[in-house]
Motif scaffolding. Structure first.
Motif, mmCIF file in Angstrom:
data_model
loop_
_atom_site.group_PDB
_atom_site.id
_atom_site.type_symbol
_atom_site.label_atom_id
_atom_site.label_comp_id
_atom_site.label_asym_id
_atom_site.label_seq_id
_atom_site.Cartn_x
_atom_site.Cartn_y
_atom_site.Cartn_z
ATOM 1 N N ARG A 85 -3.270 10.724 -4.208
ATOM 2 C CA ARG A 85 -3.685 10.152 -5.451
ATOM 3 C C ARG A 85 -2.750 10.291 -6.577
ATOM 4 N NH1 ARG A 85 -5.946 11.904 -9.539
ATOM 5 N NH2 ARG A 85 -6.750 13.843 -8.414
ATOM 6 N N GLN A 86 -2.390 11.331 -6.952
ATOM 7 C CA GLN A 86 -1.512 11.474 -7.906
ATOM 8 C C GLN A 86 -0.185 10.982 -7.975
ATOM 9 O OE1 GLN A 86 -1.312 15.832 -9.500
ATOM 10 N NE2 GLN A 86 -2.671 16.164 -7.884
ATOM 11 N N PHE A 87 0.319 10.801 -6.801
ATOM 12 C CA PHE A 87 1.598 9.933 -6.397
ATOM 13 C C PHE A 87 1.293 8.425 -6.794
ATOM 14 C CE2 PHE A 87 4.361 7.706 -3.362
ATOM 15 C CZ PHE A 87 5.744 7.853 -4.011
ATOM 16 N N PHE A 88 0.279 8.048 -6.397
ATOM 17 C CA PHE A 88 0.041 6.538 -6.684
ATOM 18 C C PHE A 88 -0.086 6.462 -8.225
ATOM 19 C CE2 PHE A 88 -1.092 6.341 -2.001
ATOM 20 C CZ PHE A 88 -0.640 4.985 -1.688
ATOM 21 N N ALA A 109 4.496 -3.325 -11.760
ATOM 22 C CA ALA A 109 4.998 -4.249 -10.926
ATOM 23 C C ALA A 109 3.863 -5.328 -10.739
ATOM 24 C CB ALA A 109 5.103 -3.656 -9.531
ATOM 25 N N ALA A 110 4.403 -6.632 -10.402
ATOM 26 C CA ALA A 110 3.475 -7.565 -10.115
ATOM 27 C C ALA A 110 2.469 -7.341 -8.883
ATOM 28 C CB ALA A 110 4.061 -8.803 -9.770
ATOM 29 N N ARG A 111 2.878 -6.417 -7.910
ATOM 30 C CA ARG A 111 2.140 -6.100 -6.856
ATOM 31 C C ARG A 111 2.599 -5.017 -6.170
ATOM 32 N NH1 ARG A 111 2.031 -10.830 -2.290
ATOM 33 N NH2 ARG A 111 0.316 -11.691 -3.402
ATOM 34 N N TYR A 112 1.729 -4.160 -5.713
ATOM 35 C CA TYR A 112 1.950 -2.921 -4.696
ATOM 36 C C TYR A 112 1.543 -3.248 -3.551
ATOM 37 C CZ TYR A 112 2.317 -1.030 -9.544
ATOM 38 O OH TYR A 112 2.856 -0.790 -10.998
ATOM 39 N N MET A 113 2.270 -2.746 -2.522
ATOM 40 C CA MET A 113 1.946 -2.836 -1.013
ATOM 41 C C MET A 113 2.072 -1.700 -0.302
ATOM 42 S SD MET A 113 4.295 -6.553 -0.756
ATOM 43 C CE MET A 113 5.633 -5.508 -1.399
ATOM 44 N N LEU A 114 1.523 -1.630 0.715
ATOM 45 C CA LEU A 114 1.657 -0.439 1.616
ATOM 46 C C LEU A 114 1.263 -1.019 3.087
ATOM 47 C CD1 LEU A 114 -1.628 0.539 2.116
ATOM 48 C CD2 LEU A 114 -1.256 1.715 -0.042
ATOM 49 N N ASN A 116 -6.064 5.204 10.661
ATOM 50 C CA ASN A 116 -6.057 6.298 9.653
ATOM 51 C C ASN A 116 -6.975 5.908 8.798
ATOM 52 O OD1 ASN A 116 -4.920 8.227 7.775
ATOM 53 N ND2 ASN A 116 -2.899 7.649 7.987
ATOM 54 N N VAL A 117 -8.288 6.314 9.005
ATOM 55 C CA VAL A 117 -9.580 5.785 8.143
ATOM 56 C C VAL A 117 -9.541 6.821 6.869
ATOM 57 C CG1 VAL A 117 -10.882 4.933 10.064
ATOM 58 C CG2 VAL A 117 -11.186 7.552 9.473
ATOM 59 N N ARG A 118 -8.926 7.948 6.750
ATOM 60 C CA ARG A 118 -8.979 8.848 5.536
ATOM 61 C C ARG A 118 -7.973 8.071 4.513
ATOM 62 N NH1 ARG A 118 -7.777 14.756 6.036
ATOM 63 N NH2 ARG A 118 -8.472 14.757 3.919
ATOM 64 N N ALA A 119 -6.928 7.743 5.098
ATOM 65 C CA ALA A 119 -5.912 6.891 4.171
ATOM 66 C C ALA A 119 -6.427 5.732 3.650
ATOM 67 C CB ALA A 119 -4.534 6.586 4.825
ATOM 68 N N ILE A 120 -6.819 4.951 4.412
ATOM 69 C CA ILE A 120 -7.482 3.671 4.110
ATOM 70 C C ILE A 120 -8.509 3.799 2.971
ATOM 71 C CG2 ILE A 120 -8.994 1.649 5.048
ATOM 72 C CD1 ILE A 120 -7.311 1.860 7.599
ATOM 73 N N SER A 121 -9.479 5.059 3.207
ATOM 74 C CA SER A 121 -10.702 5.199 2.298
ATOM 75 C C SER A 121 -9.904 5.441 0.846
ATOM 76 C CB SER A 121 -11.338 6.255 2.879
ATOM 77 O OG SER A 121 -12.159 6.596 1.777
ATOM 78 N N LEU A 122 -8.750 6.188 0.940
ATOM 79 C CA LEU A 122 -7.957 6.400 -0.334
ATOM 80 C C LEU A 122 -7.518 5.116 -1.133
ATOM 81 C CD1 LEU A 122 -6.603 8.213 -2.562
ATOM 82 C CD2 LEU A 122 -4.655 8.366 -0.921
ATOM 83 N N TYR A 123 -6.841 4.255 -0.178
ATOM 84 C CA TYR A 123 -6.108 2.944 -0.765
ATOM 85 C C TYR A 123 -7.302 2.274 -1.116
ATOM 86 C CZ TYR A 123 -2.394 5.032 2.287
ATOM 87 O OH TYR A 123 -1.509 5.826 2.614
ATOM 88 N N LYS A 124 -8.358 1.965 -0.624
ATOM 89 C CA LYS A 124 -9.327 1.189 -1.057
ATOM 90 C C LYS A 124 -9.862 1.671 -2.538
ATOM 91 C CE LYS A 124 -10.917 -1.073 3.214
ATOM 92 N NZ LYS A 124 -11.892 -1.658 3.910
ATOM 93 N N ARG A 125 -10.056 3.117 -2.548
ATOM 94 C CA ARG A 125 -10.494 3.608 -3.958
ATOM 95 C C ARG A 125 -9.395 3.145 -5.034
ATOM 96 N NH1 ARG A 125 -11.670 7.936 -0.739
ATOM 97 N NH2 ARG A 125 -10.174 9.034 -1.764
ATOM 98 N N GLY A 173 -7.874 0.572 -5.219
ATOM 99 C CA GLY A 173 -7.672 -0.758 -5.438
ATOM 100 C C GLY A 173 -6.917 -1.658 -4.542
ATOM 101 N N PHE A 174 -6.439 -1.262 -3.485
ATOM 102 C CA PHE A 174 -5.981 -1.907 -2.278
ATOM 103 C C PHE A 174 -6.806 -2.625 -1.615
ATOM 104 C CE2 PHE A 174 -2.576 1.132 -3.605
ATOM 105 C CZ PHE A 174 -1.490 0.343 -3.300
ATOM 106 N N ASP A 175 -6.319 -3.933 -1.381
ATOM 107 C CA ASP A 175 -7.055 -4.606 -0.562
ATOM 108 C C ASP A 175 -6.295 -5.088 0.920
ATOM 109 O OD1 ASP A 175 -9.605 -5.059 -1.763
ATOM 110 O OD2 ASP A 175 -8.624 -6.255 -3.204
ATOM 111 N N THR A 176 -6.909 -5.567 1.995
ATOM 112 C CA THR A 176 -6.106 -6.200 2.970
ATOM 113 C C THR A 176 -5.400 -7.545 2.794
ATOM 114 O OG1 THR A 176 -7.531 -5.042 4.531
ATOM 115 C CG2 THR A 176 -6.032 -6.856 5.537
#
Length: 145
Positions: A97-100, A109-114, A120-129, A131-134
């Motif tokens: 979280r701190q790195f993001f 940036a206009a967009r952030y991607m990963l 990897n459900v733990r990572a997906i949970s972090l990414y959604k928190r 603000g990342f979407d599919t």
């Protein structure tokens, strides 16, 4: 946590951590050691990609890599979070979280991607928190040189 750009003195630790990352379930398969060594040299240049080292209590806790991509579709510069690795002893302490947050603040940036493995459900949970979407595209590749 201290976040700093990678330095020549980080070579051995980076290569060790990167080897561990590429032998983990976070990636589809391992890569040749020569790829990691070439990447390290690119990160020192910092032109197309940057690698950041995470430190805690005087110890190297992990690293994060971002790549710069211009995207007409996004309307400007985009940043790809290419790799995020935290050593086992430092996991679940908020380093990801701190790195993001560090990148969002210091590299607008206009967009952030990963990319993320579906398992990897733990990572997906972090990414959604965060603000990342599919996006909805299938990723396709063709190997080059």
């Amino acid at each position: 946590m201290i976040i700093r750009e990678i330095a020549q003195s980080d070579r051995a630790e980076y290569l060790e951590m990167s080897a561990d990352f590429y032998s983990s379930p976070a990636v589809l398969s391992d890569i040749p050691a020569a790829y990691r060594e070439r990447a390290f040299e690119e990160y020192l240049r910092g032109t197309h990609a940057k690698c950041f080292i995470f430190e805690e209590g005087g110890k190297v806790a992990g690293y994060g890599i971002i790549c710069f991509i211009y995207s007409q579709e996004a309307g400007g510069m985009s940043i790809l979070f290419d790799e995020l690795y935290v050593r086992k002893d430092f996991r679940s302490h908020g380093f990801g979280r701190q790195f993001f947050e560090y990148v969002f603040k210091n590299f607008p940036a206009a967009r952030y991607m990963l990319e993320v493995e579906p398992e990897n459900v733990r990572a997906i949970s972090l990414y959604k928190r965060l603000g990342f979407d599919t996006l909805g595209y299938n990723k396709m590749i063709k190997s080059g040189v």
